[in-house]
Design a protein around this motif. Structure first.
Motif, PDB file in Angstrom:
ATOM      1  N   ALA A  58       0.009   8.148  -0.527  1.00 17.77           N
ATOM      2  CA  ALA A  58      -0.435   8.718   0.748  1.00 17.77           C
ATOM      3  C   ALA A  58      -1.801   8.174   1.136  1.00 17.77           C
ATOM      4  CB  ALA A  58      -0.459  10.246   0.667  1.00 17.77           C
ATOM      5  N   LYS A  59      -2.664   7.964   0.157  1.00 11.86           N
ATOM      6  CA  LYS A  59      -3.993   7.398   0.433  1.00 11.86           C
ATOM      7  C   LYS A  59      -3.871   5.965   0.939  1.00 11.86           C
ATOM      8  CE  LYS A  59      -7.261   8.423  -2.348  1.00 11.86           C
ATOM      9  NZ  LYS A  59      -8.117   8.518  -3.550  1.00 11.86           N
ATOM     10  N   GLU A  60      -3.010   5.171   0.313  1.00  7.55           N
ATOM     11  CA  GLU A  60      -2.814   3.790   0.762  1.00  7.55           C
ATOM     12  C   GLU A  60      -2.237   3.759   2.174  1.00  7.55           C
ATOM     13  OE1 GLU A  60      -3.818   0.912  -0.725  1.00  7.55           O
ATOM     14  OE2 GLU A  60      -4.822   2.328  -2.068  1.00  7.55           O
ATOM     15  N   LEU A  61      -1.301   4.631   2.446  1.00  9.65           N
ATOM     16  CA  LEU A  61      -0.718   4.725   3.784  1.00  9.65           C
ATOM     17  C   LEU A  61      -1.789   5.108   4.801  1.00  9.65           C
ATOM     18  CD1 LEU A  61       1.655   4.829   5.782  1.00  9.65           C
ATOM     19  CD2 LEU A  61       2.105   7.174   4.949  1.00  9.65           C
ATOM     20  N   ASN A  66      -5.401   3.776   9.363  1.00  8.78           N
ATOM     21  CA  ASN A  66      -6.661   4.209   9.964  1.00  8.78           C
ATOM     22  C   ASN A  66      -7.837   3.259   9.836  1.00  8.78           C
ATOM     23  OD1 ASN A  66      -6.231   7.090  10.966  1.00  8.78           O
ATOM     24  ND2 ASN A  66      -5.255   7.077   8.970  1.00  8.78           N
ATOM     25  N   LEU A  67      -7.778   2.252   9.013  1.00  6.81           N
ATOM     26  CA  LEU A  67      -8.970   1.440   8.790  1.00  6.81           C
ATOM     27  C   LEU A  67      -9.078   0.207   9.683  1.00  6.81           C
ATOM     28  CD1 LEU A  67      -9.475   1.721   4.947  1.00  6.81           C
ATOM     29  CD2 LEU A  67     -10.560   2.999   6.782  1.00  6.81           C
ATOM     30  N   ALA A  68      -8.017  -0.197  10.319  1.00  7.75           N
ATOM     31  CA  ALA A  68      -8.069  -1.355  11.220  1.00  7.75           C
ATOM     32  C   ALA A  68      -8.023  -0.873  12.674  1.00  7.75           C
ATOM     33  CB  ALA A  68      -6.889  -2.288  10.941  1.00  7.75           C
ATOM     34  N   ASP A  69      -8.213  -1.792  13.579  1.00  9.03           N
ATOM     35  CA  ASP A  69      -8.060  -1.494  15.002  1.00  9.03           C
ATOM     36  C   ASP A  69      -6.634  -0.996  15.246  1.00  9.03           C
ATOM     37  OD1 ASP A  69      -6.962  -3.027  17.677  1.00  9.03           O
ATOM     38  OD2 ASP A  69      -8.920  -2.067  17.959  1.00  9.03           O
ATOM     39  N   VAL A  70      -6.494   0.085  15.980  1.00  6.03           N
ATOM     40  CA  VAL A  70      -5.182   0.722  16.154  1.00  6.03           C
ATOM     41  C   VAL A  70      -4.175  -0.230  16.795  1.00  6.03           C
ATOM     42  CG1 VAL A  70      -5.652   1.828  18.390  1.00  6.03           C
ATOM     43  CG2 VAL A  70      -4.034   2.864  16.814  1.00  6.03           C
ATOM     44  N   PRO A  81       6.594  -4.353   9.478  1.00 11.90           N
ATOM     45  CA  PRO A  81       6.147  -3.084   8.920  1.00 11.90           C
ATOM     46  C   PRO A  81       6.160  -3.079   7.395  1.00 11.90           C
ATOM     47  CG  PRO A  81       8.352  -2.861   9.819  1.00 11.90           C
ATOM     48  CD  PRO A  81       7.870  -4.244  10.159  1.00 11.90           C
ATOM     49  N   PRO A  82       5.060  -2.659   6.806  1.00 15.07           N
ATOM     50  CA  PRO A  82       5.055  -2.549   5.350  1.00 15.07           C
ATOM     51  C   PRO A  82       6.042  -1.469   4.913  1.00 15.07           C
ATOM     52  CG  PRO A  82       2.884  -2.042   6.271  1.00 15.07           C
ATOM     53  CD  PRO A  82       3.819  -2.260   7.396  1.00 15.07           C
ATOM     54  N   ASP A  83       6.595  -1.645   3.752  1.00 12.67           N
ATOM     55  CA  ASP A  83       7.520  -0.639   3.256  1.00 12.67           C
ATOM     56  C   ASP A  83       7.171  -0.274   1.829  1.00 12.67           C
ATOM     57  OD1 ASP A  83       8.225  -2.973   2.034  1.00 12.67           O
ATOM     58  OD2 ASP A  83      10.351  -2.813   2.421  1.00 12.67           O
ATOM     59  N   ASP A  84       7.865   0.699   1.346  1.00  5.93           N
ATOM     60  CA  ASP A  84       7.759   1.180  -0.023  1.00  5.93           C
ATOM     61  C   ASP A  84       6.339   1.561  -0.422  1.00  5.93           C
ATOM     62  OD1 ASP A  84       8.702   2.152  -2.340  1.00  5.93           O
ATOM     63  OD2 ASP A  84       9.586   0.282  -3.041  1.00  5.93           O
ATOM     64  N   ARG A  88       3.523   1.261  -3.834  1.00  2.00           N
ATOM     65  CA  ARG A  88       2.107   0.921  -3.682  1.00  2.00           C
ATOM     66  C   ARG A  88       1.216   1.981  -4.350  1.00  2.00           C
ATOM     67  NH1 ARG A  88       0.886  -2.318   1.614  1.00  2.00           N
ATOM     68  NH2 ARG A  88       2.869  -3.394   1.874  1.00  2.00           N
ATOM     69  N   GLY A  89       1.746   3.176  -4.506  1.00  2.00           N
ATOM     70  CA  GLY A  89       0.983   4.233  -5.149  1.00  2.00           C
ATOM     71  C   GLY A  89       1.179   4.315  -6.647  1.00  2.00           C
ATOM     72  N   ALA A  90       2.053   3.471  -7.176  1.00  2.00           N
ATOM     73  CA  ALA A  90       2.325   3.508  -8.620  1.00  2.00           C
ATOM     74  C   ALA A  90       1.072   3.104  -9.398  1.00  2.00           C
ATOM     75  CB  ALA A  90       3.472   2.576  -8.964  1.00  2.00           C
ATOM     76  N   PRO A  91       0.795   3.831 -10.469  1.00  2.00           N
ATOM     77  CA  PRO A  91      -0.346   3.441 -11.320  1.00  2.00           C
ATOM     78  C   PRO A  91      -0.118   2.029 -11.864  1.00  2.00           C
ATOM     79  CG  PRO A  91       0.455   5.618 -11.909  1.00  2.00           C
ATOM     80  CD  PRO A  91       1.443   5.038 -10.947  1.00  2.00           C
ATOM     81  N   ARG A  92      -1.187   1.306 -11.981  1.00  2.00           N
ATOM     82  CA  ARG A  92      -1.107  -0.065 -12.505  1.00  2.00           C
ATOM     83  C   ARG A  92      -0.799  -0.018 -13.998  1.00  2.00           C
ATOM     84  NH1 ARG A  92      -0.250  -0.976  -7.976  1.00  2.00           N
ATOM     85  NH2 ARG A  92      -1.860  -1.236  -6.439  1.00  2.00           N
ATOM     86  N   LYS A  93       0.101  -0.896 -14.397  1.00  2.00           N
ATOM     87  CA  LYS A  93       0.451  -0.982 -15.814  1.00  2.00           C
ATOM     88  C   LYS A  93      -0.641  -1.781 -16.523  1.00  2.00           C
ATOM     89  CE  LYS A  93       5.322  -0.369 -15.279  1.00  2.00           C
ATOM     90  NZ  LYS A  93       5.368   0.853 -14.679  1.00  2.00           N
ATOM     91  N   ARG A  94      -1.010  -1.336 -17.711  1.00  2.00           N
ATOM     92  CA  ARG A  94      -2.063  -2.024 -18.474  1.00  2.00           C
ATOM     93  C   ARG A  94      -1.472  -2.989 -19.456  1.00  2.00           C
ATOM     94  NH1 ARG A  94      -6.284   2.836 -19.580  1.00  2.00           N
ATOM     95  NH2 ARG A  94      -6.211   3.618 -17.507  1.00  2.00           N
TER      96      ARG A  94
END
Length: 94
Positions: A58-61, A66-70, A81-84, A88-94
């Motif tokens: 949700a944060k990435e979405l 909201n961070l670029a020009d609308v 359109p970006p998907d999935d 994108r919110g999955a924790p990074r694997k170490r």
């Protein structure tokens, strides 16, 4: 290129609609996981992981919407359109 007020309004509505639709998909995943928890298929740690991933997605979405020009964001949504957001919110694997 300078856009008109109606064009900016249409861009805001397009981005808001996209944001709401994608957020609804993320919420559905959480709801399905909670249902599985209630049915005894998942434990509390599993739900915690799902909620954590939801929060990150949700944060990435939100950042995307909201961070670029609308108008730029609206054009990007129309063209590619970006998907999935879930992934994108999955924790990074170490």
């Amino acid at each position: 290129m300078v856009s008109t007020k109606p064009e900016r309004r249409a861009a805001r509505e397009a981005v808001a609609g996209y944001h709401q639709a994608q957020l609804a998909l993320l919420v559905e995943r959480v709801g399905a996981a909670v249902d599985r928890y209630r049915a005894g298929e998942l434990d509390a740690f599993d739900i915690d992981h799902v909620i954590f991933q939801y929060s990150r997605a949700a944060k990435e979405l939100w950042k995307f919407c909201n961070l670029a020009d609308v108008e730029t964001t609206a054009n990007f949504i129309r063209e590619c359109p970006p998907d999935d957001w879930w992934e994108r919110g999955a924790p990074r694997k170490r």
